[in-house]
Design a protein around this motif. Sequence first.
Motif, short mmCIF file in Angstrom:
data_model
loop_
_atom_site.label_atom_id
_atom_site.label_comp_id
_atom_site.label_asym_id
_atom_site.label_seq_id
_atom_site.Cartn_x
_atom_site.Cartn_y
_atom_site.Cartn_z
N LEU A 1 -0.50 8.81 3.31
CA LEU A 1 -1.60 8.52 2.37
C LEU A 1 -0.90 8.47 0.91
O LEU A 1 -1.68 7.87 0.09
CB LEU A 1 -2.60 9.72 2.60
N THR A 2 0.15 9.13 0.69
CA THR A 2 0.72 9.08 -0.49
C THR A 2 1.32 7.73 -0.88
O THR A 2 1.21 7.30 -1.75
CB THR A 2 1.73 10.17 -0.78
N VAL A 3 2.02 7.16 0.25
CA VAL A 3 2.60 6.00 0.02
C VAL A 3 1.68 4.79 0.03
O VAL A 3 1.73 3.86 -0.86
CB VAL A 3 3.38 5.47 1.53
N GLN A 4 0.30 5.00 0.55
CA GLN A 4 -0.59 3.95 0.36
C GLN A 4 -1.05 4.04 -1.07
O GLN A 4 -1.25 3.16 -1.89
CB GLN A 4 -1.88 4.03 1.17
N ARG A 5 -1.21 5.40 -1.62
CA ARG A 5 -1.66 5.44 -2.88
C ARG A 5 -0.59 4.71 -4.10
O ARG A 5 -1.25 4.41 -5.21
CB ARG A 5 -1.98 6.81 -3.39
N CYS A 6 0.47 4.86 -3.67
CA CYS A 6 1.52 4.24 -4.54
C CYS A 6 1.72 2.52 -4.55
O CYS A 6 2.52 2.06 -4.98
CB CYS A 6 2.79 4.77 -4.20
N GLY A 7 0.65 2.00 -3.71
CA GLY A 7 0.87 0.64 -3.54
C GLY A 7 0.90 -0.24 -4.73
O GLY A 7 1.70 -1.06 -4.94
N PHE A 8 0.10 0.14 -5.62
CA PHE A 8 -0.13 -0.62 -6.82
C PHE A 8 1.31 -0.21 -7.65
O PHE A 8 1.65 -1.09 -8.69
CB PHE A 8 -1.39 -0.26 -7.66
#
Length: 540
Positions: free
Chosen positions: A84-91
């Motif tokens: 979930l953290t990695v997805q949040r860092c997508g931008f």
Amino acid sequence: MSGPGGGSATPGAGGLVRLILRRDRVILPLWILALAALPTVYASSLAELYPTQAGLTAYANGTASNPSMVALLGPLHGDSLGALTVQRCGFLLAIIALASLLTVVRHTRTEEEAGRRELLGSAALGRHAGLTAALLVTVGADAVLGLLAALGLLGQGLPATGAVAFGLAVLASGAVFAAVGAVTAQLSESAGAARGLGLGVLGLAFLLRLAGDSGGRDGGLGWLSWLSPVGWVQQIRAFAGERWWVLAPAAGLAVTLAALAYALSARRDVAAGVLPPRLGPATAAPSLRSPLALAWRLHRNALIGWSVGFGVLGTVLGGAADAVREAADNSPDLEEILVRMGGQTGFVDAYLAGMMGLVALGAAGYAISAALRMRTEEAALRSEPLLAAAVPRLRWTGGHLVFALLGPAVVLAVGGAATALSYGAAAGDTWGQLPRVLGAALVQLPAVWVLAGLAVALFGLVPRLTVVSWAALAACVLLGQLGAVLRLSQALLDVSPFTHVPRLPGGELTVPPLAWLLGVALVLTAAGLAGFRRRDVPVS
């Protein structure tokens, strides 16, 4: 690779690396530390909001898998805290790519356009030393950023394998677009055109990733993500069964583009581009015989490009607004965080207020860029012939200020309107949301103008320090993104002009803070104009 005299084409690269590090000794550590801290902050906030695996799973199944959130941030490959953290860092990965691209262009094409590269080249400096130094510094900064981000995630108790994979994704994203910047710097003889080409490539890559991820398997468009380097780095799947082989095409593309940049550099003259400039008519059309018309010619492509980009971003942000309601259902503790982001009434209002704050930071980037176009024209010796004729200095600067001050209003209006229409269509209240969200976007203008005024002041008073305006924007991003989460003191948060903007929609419109911001912007702009009237032109 050999130079014209048969020797190495890169002697002096080490000295140029030291020179770049000295020149960027403030802004480079600032953006590295700010961007490296964000993954840790995201992991910490998610762990606080969802302390149990059941909560993380509910969040993943609801909000994080929402098509609009996937379009904005990228695909979700698991329901663990790390995934979930990695997805949040997508931008964040796209921002790192942008920073790398602009850094390479600034230390290659901008140096040539200003004439400094030719001056250095008259000494014992290899043909490709400047390009080599720019790539070494930029990719080295990306490596440090990736290392710090990985260490931060390790500090949150996340698995080492996933942390290393994410750090390598950061490095890959930056390295690929550093190489893109190296290529575009060889194609055009203008730094502005080189940046425009690079931003076009990044924008296309982001749109391909967005279309592929939002289309998904059901839509049959998932293959589009594999056409985008931005999509590749997210397919590494840190903390979700790492795909190490995805690093191979990213590394291969970076090396191939860097080799292409060296080959193109060997084929062109210093200060020239591979693509020949398009020559205009010998006599200007009547519509171009004024400083404002010239400024329109210089700024129009950037204004159109930023407006289109803000329109796309606003559409995605508006479509993601409904996901906030689902997130609130998953965690009662989220209400406090959302209210702290901005807005006082309602989850969606808080989300929209926070997003308009982020959009305003982007608009401030455009405003600074437009204001500093005056410095670019001066450094390239194009302003001196105009000012030597019957063109008053204030009239020349006025043409550029129109775009530095009104241009952000245009892009904010486009972003706000797109957000309102996208969210309104999903909520069944299109025309009711338009004035609310558009007003929330435009109320950010005074804070944006403060940073534009700072850029003008630096240009007029101390032109060598215009880079400080970018450092000020980075500081505002840092305070806005990390200030509330880290519970920094209000006195420190007040340094950012965006702290004083009313949190709309949902909050109360207070006029005095906006009036103070307008006053500060006016004083800074007036000081810059007064300084420019009195100083020599050009100033190196």
